[in-house]
Design an enzyme around this catalytic site. Structure first.
Site, mmCIF file in Angstrom:
data_model
loop_
_atom_site.group_PDB
_atom_site.id
_atom_site.type_symbol
_atom_site.label_atom_id
_atom_site.label_comp_id
_atom_site.label_asym_id
_atom_site.label_seq_id
_atom_site.Cartn_x
_atom_site.Cartn_y
_atom_site.Cartn_z
ATOM 1 N N GLU A 45 -27.207 8.979 -4.513
ATOM 2 C CA GLU A 45 -25.776 9.322 -4.560
ATOM 3 C C GLU A 45 -25.532 10.361 -5.647
ATOM 4 O OE1 GLU A 45 -22.865 6.131 -4.444
ATOM 5 O OE2 GLU A 45 -24.327 4.763 -3.587
ATOM 6 N N HIS A 95 -19.771 6.752 0.563
ATOM 7 C CA HIS A 95 -19.873 5.357 1.006
ATOM 8 C C HIS A 95 -21.351 4.966 1.000
ATOM 9 C CE1 HIS A 95 -18.806 1.650 3.001
ATOM 10 N NE2 HIS A 95 -19.810 1.849 3.820
ATOM 11 N N ARG A 155 0.817 -1.224 0.000
ATOM 12 C CA ARG A 155 0.000 0.000 0.000
ATOM 13 C C ARG A 155 0.845 1.265 0.000
ATOM 14 N NH1 ARG A 155 -5.103 -1.435 0.547
ATOM 15 N NH2 ARG A 155 -5.586 -3.269 1.793
HETATM 16 C C1 GAR Z 1 -21.054 3.643 -5.310
HETATM 17 O O1 GAR Z 1 -22.245 3.051 -4.887
HETATM 18 C C2 GAR Z 1 -20.253 4.144 -4.128
HETATM 19 O O2 GAR Z 1 -21.048 4.594 -3.075
HETATM 20 C C3 GAR Z 1 -19.496 2.916 -3.713
HETATM 21 O O3 GAR Z 1 -19.162 2.274 -4.913
HETATM 22 C C4 GAR Z 1 -20.120 2.615 -5.927
HETATM 23 C C5 GAR Z 1 -19.345 3.165 -7.092
HETATM 24 O O4 GAR Z 1 -20.176 3.364 -8.188
HETATM 25 N N1 GAR Z 1 -18.333 3.231 -2.963
HETATM 26 C C6 GAR Z 1 -17.800 2.430 -2.060
HETATM 27 O O5 GAR Z 1 -18.270 1.337 -1.791
HETATM 28 C C7 GAR Z 1 -16.577 2.983 -1.361
HETATM 29 N N2 GAR Z 1 -16.264 2.208 -0.218
HETATM 30 P P1 GAR Z 1 -19.704 4.272 -9.389
HETATM 31 O O6 GAR Z 1 -18.324 3.756 -9.814
HETATM 32 O O7 GAR Z 1 -20.723 4.052 -10.452
HETATM 33 O O8 GAR Z 1 -19.653 5.684 -8.910
#
Ligand code: GAR
Length: 209
Positions: free
Chosen positions: A174, A109, A65
């Protein structure tokens, strides 16, 4: 004008919503780059088609990392961003990285934090019979999925919901919430005091759908 770097790992629909809002609403900001840790991330194509600068820092090419985060930081800092936006960026970040971007690193998140940090939040909420789920935009700290909450969206769980139907409805929220939160940052409308975020112009930090 504020400079924004967006980090993605896959589909990039939140990145897309932010880029489109930035253009449509004429923010005093520019998307300096979209960076992925996965070469095949679908979102890269959308960004490139819009003429945005894209870059890949493939985590698989690094031994651990710390080495990956150091290179990622070097590439990000080449764009001198005021704000770094994690939009479906599926990497755990080192404390050195999160400290470097303290108070200028946002994440979304898919849960009502502090509930369900980590992976598979909707499936875990369904398994426990939760009646509401949601998503949270927060400033990033060294602790995974913690940090001051900028905005939250709540979504009711319906009787016949499964993980796919639930995550699709949360995603709609979102896409409403994240561009709004980024715009607040761009407009200097976020005050961070004692670990709490206040929206200075009085816009609601809560969303529902
Ligand atoms: C979204 O639902 C976001 O909230 C989640 O991944 C998805 C990405 O979608 N994020 C996480 O889980 C972070 N821990 P996208 O690539 O279409 O934006």
């Amino acid at each position: 004008m504020k400079s924004i770097v967006i980090l993605i790992s896959g589909r990039g629909s939140n990145m897309e919503a932010i880029v489109q809002a930035c253009i449509a609403e004429g923010w005093d900001a520019r998307i300096a780059a979209v960076i992925s840790n996965r070469p095949g991330a679908a979102g890269l194509e959308f960004a490139a088609n819009l003429g945005l600068t894209t870059a890949v820092v493939d985590h698989q090419a690094f031994d651990g990392r710390a080495a990956f985060d150091a290179e990622l930081q070097r590439v990000i800092d080449g764009f001198a961003p005021d704000l770094v936006v994690l939009a479906g960026f599926m990497r755990i970040l080192t404390p050195a990285f999160t400290a470097h971007y303290a108070q200028r690193l946002l994440n979304i998140h898919p849960s009502l934090l502090p509930a369900f940090t980590g992976l598979h939040s909707h499936a875990r909420a369904l398994a426990l019979g939760c009646k509401f789920v949601g998503a949270t935009v927060h400033f990033v700290t060294a602790e995974l999925d913690h940090g001051a909450i900028v905005a939250q969206a709540v979504v009711p769980v319906l009787a016949d919901d499964d993980e796919a139907s639930l995550s699709a409805r949360v995603l709609v929220q979102e896409h409403r919430m994240y561009p709004r939160a980024v715009r607040w940052f761009v407009q200097d409308q976020l005050a961070l005091e004692n670990g709490l975020v206040r929206q200075l112009s009085g816009e609601a930090q809560s969303f529902s759908g």
